[in-house]
Design an enzyme around this catalytic site. Sequence first.
Site, PDB file in Angstrom:
ATOM      1  N   ASP A  13      39.145  33.880  33.842  1.00 43.73           N
ATOM      2  CA  ASP A  13      38.239  33.258  35.080  1.00 43.73           C
ATOM      3  C   ASP A  13      38.647  32.152  35.662  1.00 43.73           C
ATOM      4  O   ASP A  13      37.861  31.336  36.199  1.00 43.73           O
ATOM      5  CB  ASP A  13      36.781  33.579  34.862  1.00 43.73           C
ATOM      6  CG  ASP A  13      36.284  34.789  34.486  1.00 43.73           C
ATOM      7  OD1 ASP A  13      37.020  35.971  35.135  1.00 43.73           O
ATOM      8  OD2 ASP A  13      35.522  34.999  33.676  1.00 43.73           O
ATOM      9  N   LYS A  16      43.024  32.944  38.671  1.00 46.56           N
ATOM     10  CA  LYS A  16      44.432  33.411  38.729  1.00 46.56           C
ATOM     11  C   LYS A  16      44.631  34.344  39.725  1.00 46.56           C
ATOM     12  O   LYS A  16      45.629  34.447  40.209  1.00 46.56           O
ATOM     13  CB  LYS A  16      44.488  34.428  37.401  1.00 46.56           C
ATOM     14  CG  LYS A  16      44.646  33.497  36.131  1.00 46.56           C
ATOM     15  CD  LYS A  16      44.686  34.412  34.751  1.00 46.56           C
ATOM     16  CE  LYS A  16      43.441  35.392  34.659  1.00 46.56           C
ATOM     17  NZ  LYS A  16      42.163  34.888  34.408  1.00 46.56           N
ATOM     18  N   GLY A  17      43.533  34.979  40.224  1.00 44.58           N
ATOM     19  CA  GLY A  17      43.501  35.915  41.210  1.00 44.58           C
ATOM     20  C   GLY A  17      43.858  35.183  42.672  1.00 44.58           C
ATOM     21  O   GLY A  17      44.903  35.620  43.432  1.00 44.58           O
ATOM     22  N   ALA A  39      39.731  42.858  33.463  1.00 42.94           N
ATOM     23  CA  ALA A  39      39.942  41.734  34.224  1.00 42.94           C
ATOM     24  C   ALA A  39      39.155  41.765  35.499  1.00 42.94           C
ATOM     25  O   ALA A  39      38.755  42.955  36.029  1.00 42.94           O
ATOM     26  CB  ALA A  39      41.545  41.577  34.626  1.00 42.94           C
ATOM     27  N   GLY A  40      38.876  40.466  36.296  1.00 41.32           N
ATOM     28  CA  GLY A  40      38.273  40.619  37.563  1.00 41.32           C
ATOM     29  C   GLY A  40      38.879  39.500  38.131  1.00 41.32           C
ATOM     30  O   GLY A  40      38.615  38.411  37.885  1.00 41.32           O
ATOM     31  N   HIS A  41      39.875  39.665  39.015  1.00 40.40           N
ATOM     32  CA  HIS A  41      40.521  38.695  39.797  1.00 40.40           C
ATOM     33  C   HIS A  41      40.167  38.890  41.303  1.00 40.40           C
ATOM     34  O   HIS A  41      40.168  39.825  42.146  1.00 40.40           O
ATOM     35  CB  HIS A  41      42.014  38.973  39.783  1.00 40.40           C
ATOM     36  CG  HIS A  41      42.223  38.942  38.434  1.00 40.40           C
ATOM     37  ND1 HIS A  41      43.959  39.151  38.037  1.00 40.40           N
ATOM     38  CD2 HIS A  41      42.025  38.719  37.391  1.00 40.40           C
ATOM     39  CE1 HIS A  41      43.839  39.261  36.851  1.00 40.40           C
ATOM     40  NE2 HIS A  41      42.837  38.507  36.120  1.00 40.40           N
ATOM     41  N   THR A  42      39.332  37.600  41.834  1.00 43.17           N
ATOM     42  CA  THR A  42      38.727  37.722  42.964  1.00 43.17           C
ATOM     43  C   THR A  42      39.626  37.031  44.074  1.00 43.17           C
ATOM     44  O   THR A  42      39.980  36.044  43.737  1.00 43.17           O
ATOM     45  CB  THR A  42      37.488  36.937  42.895  1.00 43.17           C
ATOM     46  OG1 THR A  42      36.775  37.346  41.997  1.00 43.17           O
ATOM     47  CG2 THR A  42      36.686  37.148  44.219  1.00 43.17           C
ATOM     48  N   GLN A 223      42.862  37.779  31.727  1.00 46.63           N
ATOM     49  CA  GLN A 223      42.362  37.000  30.775  1.00 46.63           C
ATOM     50  C   GLN A 223      42.649  35.603  30.415  1.00 46.63           C
ATOM     51  O   GLN A 223      43.209  35.042  31.526  1.00 46.63           O
ATOM     52  CB  GLN A 223      42.299  37.635  29.412  1.00 46.63           C
ATOM     53  CG  GLN A 223      41.475  39.169  29.244  1.00 46.63           C
ATOM     54  CD  GLN A 223      42.065  40.144  29.976  1.00 46.63           C
ATOM     55  OE1 GLN A 223      43.235  40.662  29.559  1.00 46.63           O
ATOM     56  NE2 GLN A 223      41.456  40.825  30.853  1.00 46.63           N
ATOM     57  N   VAL A 413      40.511  23.674  46.052  1.00 47.25           N
ATOM     58  CA  VAL A 413      39.271  23.118  46.310  1.00 47.25           C
ATOM     59  C   VAL A 413      38.261  24.079  47.009  1.00 47.25           C
ATOM     60  O   VAL A 413      37.272  23.813  47.737  1.00 47.25           O
ATOM     61  CB  VAL A 413      39.433  21.873  47.286  1.00 47.25           C
ATOM     62  CG1 VAL A 413      40.023  20.768  46.484  1.00 47.25           C
ATOM     63  CG2 VAL A 413      40.335  22.205  48.670  1.00 47.25           C
TER      64      VAL A 413
HETATM   65  P1  GDP Z   1      40.281  35.168  37.532  1.00 43.57           P
HETATM   66  O1  GDP Z   1      39.921  35.796  36.766  1.00 43.57           O
HETATM   67  O2  GDP Z   1      41.222  34.168  36.998  1.00 43.57           O
HETATM   68  O3  GDP Z   1      41.302  35.634  38.783  1.00 43.57           O
HETATM   69  O4  GDP Z   1      39.060  34.477  38.375  1.00 43.57           O
HETATM   70  P2  GDP Z   1      37.960  35.118  38.934  1.00 43.57           P
HETATM   71  O5  GDP Z   1      38.390  35.552  40.122  1.00 43.57           O
HETATM   72  O6  GDP Z   1      37.385  35.989  37.842  1.00 43.57           O
HETATM   73  O7  GDP Z   1      36.858  33.809  38.921  1.00 43.57           O
HETATM   74  C1  GDP Z   1      37.104  32.539  39.698  1.00 43.57           C
HETATM   75  C2  GDP Z   1      35.867  32.601  40.849  1.00 43.57           C
HETATM   76  O8  GDP Z   1      36.069  31.408  41.553  1.00 43.57           O
HETATM   77  C3  GDP Z   1      36.301  33.548  42.090  1.00 43.57           C
HETATM   78  O9  GDP Z   1      35.025  33.933  42.519  1.00 43.57           O
HETATM   79  C4  GDP Z   1      37.066  32.749  43.011  1.00 43.57           C
HETATM   80  O10 GDP Z   1      36.807  33.345  44.464  1.00 43.57           O
HETATM   81  C5  GDP Z   1      36.455  31.697  42.838  1.00 43.57           C
HETATM   82  N1  GDP Z   1      37.571  30.279  43.219  1.00 43.57           N
HETATM   83  C6  GDP Z   1      38.970  30.415  42.755  1.00 43.57           C
HETATM   84  N2  GDP Z   1      39.376  28.935  43.171  1.00 43.57           N
HETATM   85  C7  GDP Z   1      38.101  28.262  43.512  1.00 43.57           C
HETATM   86  C8  GDP Z   1      38.202  26.867  44.100  1.00 43.57           C
HETATM   87  O11 GDP Z   1      39.206  26.208  43.985  1.00 43.57           O
HETATM   88  N3  GDP Z   1      37.034  26.637  44.231  1.00 43.57           N
HETATM   89  C9  GDP Z   1      35.901  27.457  44.351  1.00 43.57           C
HETATM   90  N4  GDP Z   1      34.664  27.039  44.652  1.00 43.57           N
HETATM   91  N5  GDP Z   1      35.793  28.593  43.895  1.00 43.57           N
HETATM   92  C10 GDP Z   1      37.207  29.212  43.570  1.00 43.57           C
HETATM   93  P1  IMO Z   2      40.072  37.739  33.862  1.00 47.71           P
HETATM   94  O1  IMO Z   2      41.401  38.433  33.990  1.00 47.71           O
HETATM   95  C1  IMO Z   2      36.794  36.568  31.161  1.00 47.71           C
HETATM   96  C2  IMO Z   2      36.220  38.778  27.385  1.00 47.71           C
HETATM   97  C3  IMO Z   2      35.080  39.523  27.228  1.00 47.71           C
HETATM   98  C4  IMO Z   2      34.833  39.420  25.723  1.00 47.71           C
HETATM   99  C5  IMO Z   2      36.330  39.348  25.369  1.00 47.71           C
HETATM  100  C6  IMO Z   2      36.877  40.855  25.048  1.00 47.71           C
HETATM  101  O2  IMO Z   2      39.046  38.082  34.952  1.00 47.71           O
HETATM  102  O3  IMO Z   2      40.105  36.482  33.531  1.00 47.71           O
HETATM  103  P2  IMO Z   2      37.374  43.065  26.255  1.00 47.71           P
HETATM  104  O4  IMO Z   2      36.618  43.961  26.972  1.00 47.71           O
HETATM  105  O5  IMO Z   2      38.654  42.697  26.873  1.00 47.71           O
HETATM  106  O6  IMO Z   2      37.570  43.842  24.827  1.00 47.71           O
HETATM  107  O7  IMO Z   2      36.504  41.895  25.877  1.00 47.71           O
HETATM  108  O8  IMO Z   2      37.133  39.013  26.339  1.00 47.71           O
HETATM  109  N1  IMO Z   2      37.211  39.026  28.766  1.00 47.71           N
HETATM  110  C7  IMO Z   2      37.197  38.022  29.626  1.00 47.71           C
HETATM  111  N2  IMO Z   2      36.493  37.004  29.953  1.00 47.71           N
HETATM  112  N3  IMO Z   2      37.752  36.929  32.037  1.00 47.71           N
HETATM  113  C8  IMO Z   2      38.515  37.938  31.784  1.00 47.71           C
HETATM  114  O9  IMO Z   2      39.282  38.654  32.451  1.00 47.71           O
HETATM  115  C9  IMO Z   2      38.058  38.926  30.526  1.00 47.71           C
HETATM  116  N4  IMO Z   2      38.476  39.886  29.830  1.00 47.71           N
HETATM  117  C10 IMO Z   2      37.851  39.919  28.980  1.00 47.71           C
HETATM  118  O10 IMO Z   2      34.067  38.757  27.892  1.00 47.71           O
HETATM  119  O11 IMO Z   2      34.339  38.121  25.310  1.00 47.71           O
HETATM  120 MG    MG Z   3      38.172  37.138  36.093  1.00 49.33          MG
END
Ligand code: GDP
Ligand code: IMO
Ligand code: MG
Length: 424
Positions: A13, A16-17, A39-42, A223, A413
């Site tokens: 989190d 990366k997305g 994974a959850g990429h926003t 991850q 930012v």
């Molecule tokens: P990922 O799993 O690495 O792709 O990250 P996630 O999408 O799970 O979580 C990152 C969150 O932060 C998402 O809601 C993005 O929209 C948000 N985000 C990404 N870059 C920034 C930033 O520079 N500032 C803020 N405030 N939010 C961001």
């Molecule tokens: P992104 O790509 C954050 C964590 C889970 C748990 C551990 C194992 O969005 O960064 P799993 O279901 O993979 O067997 O769970 O890994 N986990 C993540 N934490 N971001 C993720 O993906 C994750 N994918 C798995 O919360 O601790």
């Molecule tokens: Mg994520």
Amino acid sequence: MPATVVIGAQWGDEGKGKITDTLSEAADMVVRYQGGNNAGHTIVVGEERFALTLIPSGVLYPQVTPVIGNGCVVDPAVLLDEMAALAERGIDPSRVRVSGNSHLIMPYHRKLDAVMERFLGRQQIGTTKRGIGPAYMDKFSRNGIRMQDLFDPKIFEQKLDIALKDKNRQLVKVYNQLEMDPAPILEEYLGYAEKLHGHITDTSLLVWEAIRDGKNVIFEGAQGTLLDIDHGTYPFVTSSNPTAGGACTGTGIGPGAIDDVLGVVKAYISRVGSGPFPTELEDEIGERMVEIGGEFGTVTGRRRRCGWLDAVALRYSVRVNGLTKIAFTKLDVLSHFETIKVAVAYDSLDQRYDEFPRQQRVLYNCVPVYEELPGWNTDISGVTSFDELPKEARQYVEYVEELAGVPIATVSVGPSRAATLQRG
Ligand code: GDP
Ligand code: IMO
Ligand code: MG
């Protein structure tokens, strides 16, 4: 660019997305190499928000071929739903290519993920319960069913029978659950074959051809480094290799083809699920990071644990991934703090650790040694160039860069594409 691996340098989190999406403007292909719909990429585009779990973040650009590599585990229902959801929003999913060697997440994997966690009680990992771990267990025990098996119904049925016999014994005898019936699973999965047919291919060849032809290829990690099965905080990890080496084994590309390894580093740290986290803040500051940073899981909605940036872990991440540059995200979230702390070492018993400790127990009982920097107390979310940032914010970035020993090429930012500052 030509071939760039984008990895999460912390516990996931990191953004990366968003970073992959930003780079994808100039990309021809974006490849996922491990993980699945854990994974959850926003990605935020104008007023629209996309939360992708399986399809690579480059999909929003029409010139990009999104590829799901052999190292991924694929829940076909999720893949089809995600493609349908994109199509509904005007994005063409017909380009998505999936490796025939990727492994299928089966209904019994999801079931086992849930019951295994329940049985662990207080020791549970806090998985996403998407069946990821059990699917990789089958892959490595050579009982897995691969995407290509869907297209050979006889073989699929045989493999399902063998696998389910074993799973049913586990489900009934170990976990006190009801048996699962193969017939509806067979029918469901063979139904996916027809829908997925045009998407399945030899992605190793496809990616290799793109690299050979000088195309820009991004390998999008899911991850993060500290969730890596080998290099993370085992057993509180995911069941794959998010670190940069995974991009090779998870796609079938040799290491020599990789030009850059970009680490995505959040300006503070978050972690979902259990496991050690030396800089975790279980106080009002941590609570504010959650609130201001919107630190709730994209996949499960769980609250993320938050804490200060950890330079010991960051240097470890630089090393095990061979990072060549860094994208530093969510700097705007720290605008609301008087001072900013960074852990530069750990103290444990009588010892100081400058390097990530070889023995994990140290991570549980260590006390981080912090450096404290002044905050900037100014909203920076509208800033459009690095030089426009307040002095203290620039100082923080430069300080982290020095600690990491790798250039911070990009500073983010805000969630939008525009809130991305390129340096140098
Ligand atoms: P990922 O799993 O690495 O792709 O990250 P996630 O999408 O799970 O979580 C990152 C969150 O932060 C998402 O809601 C993005 O929209 C948000 N985000 C990404 N870059 C920034 C930033 O520079 N500032 C803020 N405030 N939010 C961001
Ligand atoms: P992104 O790509 C954050 C964590 C889970 C748990 C551990 C194992 O969005 O960064 P799993 O279901 O993979 O067997 O769970 O890994 N986990 C993540 N934490 N971001 C993720 O993906 C994750 N994918 C798995 O919360 O601790
Ligand atoms: Mg994520």
